[in-house]
Each structure stands twice: as C-alpha cells, then as structure tokens.
Write a protein that holds these residues in place. Structure first.
Motif, PDB file in Angstrom:
ATOM      1  N   LEU A 266      91.556  95.825 132.922  1.00 54.58           N
ATOM      2  CA  LEU A 266      90.218  96.416 132.821  1.00 54.58           C
ATOM      3  C   LEU A 266      90.035  97.649 133.707  1.00 54.58           C
ATOM      4  CD1 LEU A 266      87.401  96.358 131.614  1.00 54.58           C
ATOM      5  CD2 LEU A 266      86.746  94.697 133.380  1.00 54.58           C
ATOM      6  N   PRO A 267      90.466  97.616 134.984  1.00 49.78           N
ATOM      7  CA  PRO A 267      90.300  98.840 135.788  1.00 49.78           C
ATOM      8  C   PRO A 267      90.981 100.062 135.160  1.00 49.78           C
ATOM      9  CG  PRO A 267      90.848  96.977 137.209  1.00 49.78           C
ATOM     10  CD  PRO A 267      91.004  96.513 135.790  1.00 49.78           C
ATOM     11  N   SER A 268      92.093  99.837 134.504  1.00 55.13           N
ATOM     12  CA  SER A 268      92.791 100.949 133.855  1.00 55.13           C
ATOM     13  C   SER A 268      92.013 101.445 132.640  1.00 55.13           C
ATOM     14  CB  SER A 268      94.198 100.518 133.430  1.00 55.13           C
ATOM     15  OG  SER A 268      94.965 100.180 134.563  1.00 55.13           O
ATOM     16  N   LEU A 269      91.421 100.528 131.880  1.00 53.94           N
ATOM     17  CA  LEU A 269      90.585 100.941 130.746  1.00 53.94           C
ATOM     18  C   LEU A 269      89.444 101.820 131.236  1.00 53.94           C
ATOM     19  CD1 LEU A 269      89.679 100.652 127.711  1.00 53.94           C
ATOM     20  CD2 LEU A 269      88.244  98.767 128.521  1.00 53.94           C
TER      21      LEU A 269
ATOM     22  N   LEU B 214      94.314 105.028 122.041  1.00 57.46           N
ATOM     23  CA  LEU B 214      94.170 104.138 123.193  1.00 57.46           C
ATOM     24  C   LEU B 214      94.708 102.771 122.793  1.00 57.46           C
ATOM     25  CD1 LEU B 214      92.991 103.537 126.062  1.00 57.46           C
ATOM     26  CD2 LEU B 214      90.853 102.938 124.892  1.00 57.46           C
ATOM     27  N   ILE B 215      95.725 102.306 123.509  1.00 56.50           N
ATOM     28  CA  ILE B 215      96.285 100.976 123.260  1.00 56.50           C
ATOM     29  C   ILE B 215      95.787 100.070 124.369  1.00 56.50           C
ATOM     30  CG2 ILE B 215      98.383  99.592 123.057  1.00 56.50           C
ATOM     31  CD1 ILE B 215      99.782 102.095 121.929  1.00 56.50           C
ATOM     32  N   ILE B 216      95.118  98.996 123.980  1.00 55.24           N
ATOM     33  CA  ILE B 216      94.485  98.084 124.935  1.00 55.24           C
ATOM     34  C   ILE B 216      95.180  96.730 124.900  1.00 55.24           C
ATOM     35  CG2 ILE B 216      92.347  96.832 125.452  1.00 55.24           C
ATOM     36  CD1 ILE B 216      90.790  99.152 124.229  1.00 55.24           C
ATOM     37  N   ASN B 217      95.520  96.220 126.080  1.00 60.03           N
ATOM     38  CA  ASN B 217      96.044  94.855 126.194  1.00 60.03           C
ATOM     39  C   ASN B 217      94.859  93.896 126.013  1.00 60.03           C
ATOM     40  OD1 ASN B 217      97.177  92.409 126.816  1.00 60.03           O
ATOM     41  ND2 ASN B 217      97.658  92.937 128.940  1.00 60.03           N
ATOM     42  N   SER B 218      94.669  93.438 124.794  1.00 59.73           N
ATOM     43  CA  SER B 218      93.494  92.621 124.490  1.00 59.73           C
ATOM     44  C   SER B 218      93.587  91.206 125.067  1.00 59.73           C
ATOM     45  CB  SER B 218      93.260  92.564 122.979  1.00 59.73           C
ATOM     46  OG  SER B 218      94.378  92.001 122.324  1.00 59.73           O
ATOM     47  N   SER B 219      94.725  90.828 125.600  1.00 56.14           N
ATOM     48  CA  SER B 219      94.832  89.522 126.251  1.00 56.14           C
ATOM     49  C   SER B 219      94.018  89.496 127.542  1.00 56.14           C
ATOM     50  CB  SER B 219      96.282  89.195 126.600  1.00 56.14           C
ATOM     51  OG  SER B 219      97.068  89.086 125.452  1.00 56.14           O
ATOM     52  N   LEU B 220      93.937  90.621 128.221  1.00 51.92           N
ATOM     53  CA  LEU B 220      93.241  90.676 129.505  1.00 51.92           C
ATOM     54  C   LEU B 220      91.956  91.492 129.476  1.00 51.92           C
ATOM     55  CD1 LEU B 220      96.178  91.215 132.057  1.00 51.92           C
ATOM     56  CD2 LEU B 220      95.121  89.070 131.306  1.00 51.92           C
ATOM     57  N   ILE B 221      91.776  92.308 128.463  1.00 47.99           N
ATOM     58  CA  ILE B 221      90.611  93.197 128.416  1.00 47.99           C
ATOM     59  C   ILE B 221      89.705  92.761 127.263  1.00 47.99           C
ATOM     60  CG2 ILE B 221      89.807  95.567 128.190  1.00 47.99           C
ATOM     61  CD1 ILE B 221      92.645  96.439 129.145  1.00 47.99           C
ATOM     62  N   GLU B 222      88.575  92.194 127.612  1.00 46.09           N
ATOM     63  CA  GLU B 222      87.613  91.775 126.596  1.00 46.09           C
ATOM     64  C   GLU B 222      86.565  92.840 126.330  1.00 46.09           C
ATOM     65  OE1 GLU B 222      86.031  88.025 127.828  1.00 46.09           O
ATOM     66  OE2 GLU B 222      87.977  87.027 127.731  1.00 46.09           O
ATOM     67  N   LYS B 223      86.380  93.739 127.282  1.00 48.17           N
ATOM     68  CA  LYS B 223      85.370  94.786 127.150  1.00 48.17           C
ATOM     69  C   LYS B 223      85.748  95.744 126.017  1.00 48.17           C
ATOM     70  CE  LYS B 223      83.081  98.420 129.777  1.00 48.17           C
ATOM     71  NZ  LYS B 223      82.989  99.129 131.055  1.00 48.17           N
ATOM     72  N   GLU B 224      84.753  96.137 125.247  1.00 53.23           N
ATOM     73  CA  GLU B 224      84.981  97.088 124.167  1.00 53.23           C
ATOM     74  C   GLU B 224      84.966  98.508 124.714  1.00 53.23           C
ATOM     75  OE1 GLU B 224      85.677  96.378 120.953  1.00 53.23           O
ATOM     76  OE2 GLU B 224      85.641  94.251 121.457  1.00 53.23           O
ATOM     77  N   CYS B 225      85.794  99.341 124.173  1.00 51.05           N
ATOM     78  CA  CYS B 225      85.760 100.765 124.507  1.00 51.05           C
ATOM     79  C   CYS B 225      84.689 101.404 123.633  1.00 51.05           C
ATOM     80  CB  CYS B 225      87.115 101.413 124.238  1.00 51.05           C
ATOM     81  SG  CYS B 225      87.131 103.183 124.594  1.00 51.05           S
TER      82      CYS B 225
ATOM     83  N   LEU C 171      93.794 100.709 119.447  1.00 50.44           N
ATOM     84  CA  LEU C 171      94.695  99.665 118.959  1.00 50.44           C
ATOM     85  C   LEU C 171      94.718  98.548 119.995  1.00 50.44           C
ATOM     86  CD1 LEU C 171      96.874  98.740 116.923  1.00 50.44           C
ATOM     87  CD2 LEU C 171      98.536 100.026 118.277  1.00 50.44           C
ATOM     88  N   LYS C 172      94.289  97.367 119.587  1.00 55.54           N
ATOM     89  CA  LYS C 172      94.288  96.220 120.494  1.00 55.54           C
ATOM     90  C   LYS C 172      95.542  95.390 120.252  1.00 55.54           C
ATOM     91  CE  LYS C 172      89.297  95.934 120.801  1.00 55.54           C
ATOM     92  NZ  LYS C 172      88.110  95.100 120.601  1.00 55.54           N
ATOM     93  N   VAL C 173      96.254  95.140 121.336  1.00 48.89           N
ATOM     94  CA  VAL C 173      97.507  94.373 121.258  1.00 48.89           C
ATOM     95  C   VAL C 173      97.438  93.243 122.287  1.00 48.89           C
ATOM     96  CG1 VAL C 173     100.013  94.480 121.479  1.00 48.89           C
ATOM     97  CG2 VAL C 173      98.760  96.467 120.600  1.00 48.89           C
ATOM     98  N   PRO C 174      97.533  92.007 121.853  1.00 56.18           N
ATOM     99  CA  PRO C 174      97.484  90.883 122.814  1.00 56.18           C
ATOM    100  C   PRO C 174      98.828  90.713 123.538  1.00 56.18           C
ATOM    101  CG  PRO C 174      97.721  90.041 120.590  1.00 56.18           C
ATOM    102  CD  PRO C 174      97.601  91.547 120.475  1.00 56.18           C
ATOM    103  N   CYS C 175      99.111  91.616 124.428  1.00 58.27           N
ATOM    104  CA  CYS C 175     100.435  91.701 125.068  1.00 58.27           C
ATOM    105  C   CYS C 175     100.801  90.422 125.820  1.00 58.27           C
ATOM    106  CB  CYS C 175     100.490  92.904 126.002  1.00 58.27           C
ATOM    107  SG  CYS C 175     100.212  94.480 125.179  1.00 58.27           S
ATOM    108  N   ASN C 176      99.889  89.925 126.657  1.00 52.62           N
ATOM    109  CA  ASN C 176     100.196  88.721 127.433  1.00 52.62           C
ATOM    110  C   ASN C 176     100.428  87.525 126.521  1.00 52.62           C
ATOM    111  OD1 ASN C 176      98.623  90.537 129.337  1.00 52.62           O
ATOM    112  ND2 ASN C 176      99.379  88.941 130.740  1.00 52.62           N
ATOM    113  N   ASP C 177      99.585  87.374 125.511  1.00 45.55           N
ATOM    114  CA  ASP C 177      99.712  86.233 124.607  1.00 45.55           C
ATOM    115  C   ASP C 177     101.058  86.240 123.890  1.00 45.55           C
ATOM    116  OD1 ASP C 177      97.145  85.535 125.354  1.00 45.55           O
ATOM    117  OD2 ASP C 177      96.213  86.510 123.625  1.00 45.55           O
ATOM    118  N   ILE C 178     101.443  87.407 123.411  1.00 44.51           N
ATOM    119  CA  ILE C 178     102.717  87.516 122.697  1.00 44.51           C
ATOM    120  C   ILE C 178     103.892  87.268 123.644  1.00 44.51           C
ATOM    121  CG2 ILE C 178     104.257  89.115 121.481  1.00 44.51           C
ATOM    122  CD1 ILE C 178     101.653  90.352 120.301  1.00 44.51           C
TER     123      ILE C 178
END
Length: 177
Positions: free
Chosen positions: A75-78, A91-102, A110-117
């Motif tokens: 989130l701080p990076s977003l 903008l590629i967002i790690n949606s596993s950790l970032i719930e806030k919408e841009c 592009l939302k990518v659930p990086c941690n989940d994957i």
C-alpha cells in the motif's frame, strides 16, 4: 522503444531482484538498460524500490519522475508511486496485499494476486516473479523466454531455485493472457 519502470514494495519482497532480472534480460537482448535501487532505512520490512529503464537507444538519465509502468507490491508504494505513472501508462498492483482502489482513470490498472499465487506454488518468496511474469506478458517489452534464460544465468550456482521461480513467472504471465 523505451520504457521506464518503477518497482516498489517492502524490503524482502524481492523488488531489487525483480529489477535486476529485468535489466539483465534487457542486456542479454542487446538493449540499453539502467537499474537504480533505492532502499528505505530498514532492509526486511522497510520500503524498497528500483527504477529500471529499457531502451533501444542510449539512456540519458537513470532517473524518472513519470514512469511508463509501476509495479507496486504494498500500500505505501501504491500511494507514493501511482500518481507518478504517465497518462496512458500501466500500474500493476499486488492485489493480495493492496485492497485500496486506485482512483486514476487515465492509466491501465492490472491487479495480480502475487502473494496468493506464490503461496499456491509453495513459497511466498516468489511473489516478485509472479509480478514480473505478468508485466512481461502484458507489455511484451522483452521476449518471455529471454527472461527465463536470464534467470538461469542469474541463478548460476543456485539451480535448485530455478524451477519454482520459473513456475511463478509463467503463472504471472498466464493471468494476463
């Protein structure tokens, strides 16, 4: 072709490794590249970001204030980097950790659930490769197979880590297809 990329997240998420691998791949492809790391005051858990530029022409400066692409892993990076992306950028967002919408509507998100994957693959440490795979597939800035070749060279002496990282790259790319 010239693309300016900022990758950002917590220390320990492999931000620098992701940027180095992209820069290394660019070098192997004969491109001009720059890689500029920036660390926060702490290593693991602190903030970290790097700027990578890949170009067909010489790069005048490794600094960018308006990147074409940002990959944000927390989130701080977003909050810090999303406003900097050029209109029409990505903008590629790690949606596993970032719930806030841009809130930007002038860029592609592009939302990518990086941690989940990464966790599904068996190690949270490969979340950076999931993001990089999605980025490479989306932008086609460099051949996907070249990233895998560069990874094999970069991991010389640590071959046991290649299959998992390669699987993470491919999984990230599959999300974008």
């Amino acid at each position: 072709m010239k693309q300016e990329i900022i990758m950002a997240g917590f220390g320990g998420q492999g931000i620098m490794a992701m940027g180095r691998l992209l820069a290394y791949t660019g070098m192997m492809e004969g491109k001009e590249v720059s890689w500029m790391p920036s660390y926060g005051p702490e290593m693991r858990g602190g903030t970290a970001n790097c700027t990578v530029i890949v170009s067909d022409k010489r790069i005048a400066s490794p600094i960018t204030t308006t990147p074409d692409v940002c990959i944000v892993m927390n989130l701080p990076s977003l909050e810090k980097f999303a406003p900097m992306v050029k209109p029409g950028g990505l903008l590629i967002i790690n949606s596993s950790l970032i719930e806030k919408e841009c809130e930007r509507t002038d860029i592609e998100i592009l939302k990518v659930p990086c941690n989940d994957i990464a966790n599904e693959l068996g190690s949270s440490k490969v979340l950076n490769m999931v993001a990089l795979g999605a980025y490479i597939q989306k932008t086609k800035i460099l051949p996907f197979e070249s990233v895998i070749k560069a990874m094999k060279k970069a991991f010389a002496g640590k071959e046991k880590f290649i299959p998992l990282n390669e699987a993470a790259l491919k999984k990230g790319a599959e999300l974008v297809k």
